[in-house]
Design a protein around this motif. Structure first.
Motif, PDB file in Angstrom:
ATOM      1  N   SER A 188     -58.841  76.525  34.800  1.00 16.28           N
ATOM      2  CA  SER A 188     -58.695  77.516  35.880  1.00 16.28           C
ATOM      3  C   SER A 188     -59.593  78.718  35.666  1.00 16.28           C
ATOM      4  CB  SER A 188     -57.230  77.978  35.971  1.00 16.28           C
ATOM      5  OG  SER A 188     -56.372  76.901  36.257  1.00 16.28           O
ATOM      6  N   SER A 189     -59.707  79.101  34.364  1.00  9.43           N
ATOM      7  CA  SER A 189     -60.450  80.328  34.079  1.00  9.43           C
ATOM      8  C   SER A 189     -61.943  80.115  33.944  1.00  9.43           C
ATOM      9  CB  SER A 189     -59.927  80.962  32.786  1.00  9.43           C
ATOM     10  OG  SER A 189     -60.190  80.103  31.689  1.00  9.43           O
ATOM     11  N   LEU A 223     -53.024  80.976  35.789  1.00 12.02           N
ATOM     12  CA  LEU A 223     -54.181  81.233  36.654  1.00 12.02           C
ATOM     13  C   LEU A 223     -54.270  80.206  37.773  1.00 12.02           C
ATOM     14  CD1 LEU A 223     -56.920  82.182  34.002  1.00 12.02           C
ATOM     15  CD2 LEU A 223     -55.924  83.683  35.739  1.00 12.02           C
ATOM     16  N   LYS A 227     -54.217  81.047  41.699  1.00  6.31           N
ATOM     17  CA  LYS A 227     -55.269  80.585  42.604  1.00  6.31           C
ATOM     18  C   LYS A 227     -54.682  79.845  43.793  1.00  6.31           C
ATOM     19  CE  LYS A 227     -59.291  80.348  39.570  1.00  6.31           C
ATOM     20  NZ  LYS A 227     -60.346  79.475  39.011  1.00  6.31           N
ATOM     21  N   SER A 228     -53.630  79.051  43.524  1.00  2.00           N
ATOM     22  CA  SER A 228     -52.967  78.315  44.621  1.00  2.00           C
ATOM     23  C   SER A 228     -52.345  79.286  45.612  1.00  2.00           C
ATOM     24  CB  SER A 228     -51.893  77.381  44.051  1.00  2.00           C
ATOM     25  OG  SER A 228     -52.476  76.390  43.256  1.00  2.00           O
ATOM     26  N   GLN A 259     -53.236  82.373  46.040  1.00  2.17           N
ATOM     27  CA  GLN A 259     -54.330  83.064  46.735  1.00  2.17           C
ATOM     28  C   GLN A 259     -54.854  82.229  47.903  1.00  2.17           C
ATOM     29  OE1 GLN A 259     -57.902  83.543  44.454  1.00  2.17           O
ATOM     30  NE2 GLN A 259     -58.624  85.267  45.675  1.00  2.17           N
ATOM     31  N   SER A 260     -54.985  80.941  47.664  1.00  7.25           N
ATOM     32  CA  SER A 260     -55.477  80.053  48.741  1.00  7.25           C
ATOM     33  C   SER A 260     -54.492  80.011  49.900  1.00  7.25           C
ATOM     34  CB  SER A 260     -55.692  78.639  48.175  1.00  7.25           C
ATOM     35  OG  SER A 260     -56.689  78.657  47.186  1.00  7.25           O
TER      36      SER A 260
END
Length: 445
Positions: free
Chosen positions: A9-10, A421, A425-426, A428-429
């Protein structure tokens, strides 16, 4: 842990990152490993030194024995007579005449195909008779029976052609087991012809031959082990005639003993000096690098060196060892002068031998004090180093477990970070998609 962390992820190179962190974490263990390496070098150096000191202690102890330097050599005027000196010899000279050499009795039978009788009797010089009963007339069986009997005689079969009928013939050779007159024997109880080839006799020499004091001395062999105190005389085969045996002080042998002692001492001093030296070198970058030896600055080794050197160089009854050929050089080693020792022995043999024995005794004591397998100072230091190595090794093993646990913790932490992370991210999407939908609805209205 079987988990690939990199870039989940990072996008971080977490494997390299954890490896770098573990190097920092492992610094204390690395320092312990360096200490183990240094201790092993020290222990190995001490063991090598201790072996040399122990050997010196043994050599010096032998040289310190009474009359150790009271050495004599025996010589003979005849190459047919040899003389060898042993402990207890003293200066002197004696003439002797070789009358006869020692012989071992040998008897031989006539040619035979079989033994002609049911037995035979062998009688020793003292009258002891051994009767040998035979179970067959085979010559091989006769040989076996004689060799098995306690008669002091050995037998062997020797080929002797064939008889008129072409049958192989043999002669039996009978030899006394004991040399000289003591081995004399006779054969009876048989019709076989027996010829005595060599008569049993002792070797004999005459001392002071041709005078009223003439004395015959006999030996069962050609060696007279104590013809003179501490002197063995051996007659060579075929030797007959007069010879003069001379026993004189052997200064060369005494000098060799002293030289061997000095060589052993210098071997120890040189080893200590080499492993105490500080050396400098230049590395690839041109920087000067200084390196010390395992004994550099070690007070125990310095004290051992000084005690042994003092034992060898201190005066004896007000006389410097230099008078006897042992002196100290500028570099702290010893120098031996055989010419000086020979001169001292010629001038004062008793005092010189006593001084050498005293020096040897002092060296033996100092060396034993350092190398004794139970209480020696160097031995104790070796034991201390070995104990330290064991303790450090235990600490290193503990660090293995600690570092393994730390690495597992880091891997778990970074794995959790990647998961977190990933979730962020999920989210955020999802939020981006929701906001995008709201914006589209507003525009359509």
């Amino acid at each position: 842990m079987g988990i690939t962390l990199d870039g989940l992820s990072s996008g971080l190179d977490t494997t390299t990152l954890i490896a770098s962190l573990m190097k920092v974490e492992a610094i204390p263990q690395t320092l312990l490993k360096n200490k183990v390496s240094d201790s092993q070098v020290m222990a190995s150096s001490l063991q090598a030194l201790n072996s040399k000191i122990a050997a010196l202690a043994d050599l010096a102890k032998t040289a310190a024995k009474p009359a150790a330097f009271d050495v004599y050599a025996a010589t003979s005027s005849s190459d047919k007579v040899t003389a060898v000196s042993t402990a207890g010899a003293s200066a002197g000279q004696i003439d002797l005449v070789v009358d006869r050499l020692s012989q071992t009795q040998v008897s031989v039978t006539g040619a035979l195909t079989v033994w002609p009788d049911s037995g035979l009797t062998l009688t020793a010089k003292d009258g002891t008779a051994t009767t040998i009963a035979l179970t067959s007339n085979s010559l091989d069986d006769v040989v076996k029976a004689i060799n098995a009997a306690p008669a002091g005689v050995t037998a062997m079969k020797v080929a002797s052609g064939t008889d008129s009928g072409g049958n192989p013939q043999y002669r039996l050779q009978l030899t006394a087991a004991s040399a000289g007159a003591a081995g004399q024997f006779s054969i009876s109880g048989t019709t076989a012809a027996v010829t005595e080839i060599k008569t049993a006799q002792d070797a004999q020499v005459t001392l002071w031959a041709g005078t009223a004091a003439a004395q015959a001395v006999m030996s069962s062999t050609n060696t007279f082990p104590e013809l003179l105190p501490g002197v063995a005389v051996t007659l060579a085969s075929g030797s007959l005639g007069p010879a003069t045996v001379t026993v004189a002080r052997d200064d060369k042998q005494a000098a060799k003993m002293a030289s061997d002692l000095v060589t052993a001492l210098n071997g120890i001093f040189s080893q200590i000096a080499a492993r105490s030296a500080v050396t400098t070198s230049t590395d690839a970058g041109g920087k000067t690098v200084t390196a010390t030896g395992p004994f550099t600055g070690d007070s125990t080794i310095r004290d051992v060196n000084q005690s042994i050197l003092s034992a060898a160089s201190m005066p004896v009854n007000g006389h410097s060892p230099t008078e006897y050929g042992v002196s100290i050089t500028r570099d702290g080693n010893l120098l031996f002068d055989a010419v000086k020792l020979t001169a001292a022995l010629a001038k004062d043999p008793t005092g010189t031998k006593a001084a050498l024995a005293e020096i040897s005794s002092r060296v033996s004591t100092a060396a034993a004090r350092a190398s004794d397998k139970y209480s020696g100072t160097v031995t104790s230091k070796i034991t201390g180093q070995q104990s330290a190595i064991r303790d450090l090794s235990d600490q290193i093993s503990s660090w293995d477990l600690r570092l393994a646990s730390r690495q597992a913790g880091l891997q778990s932490t970074y794995a959790a970070l990647e998961v977190a992370l990933g979730k962020m991210k999920s989210q955020q999407s999802w939020l981006t998609a929701q906001l995008s939908g709201l914006s589209s609805s507003s525009t359509g209205a």
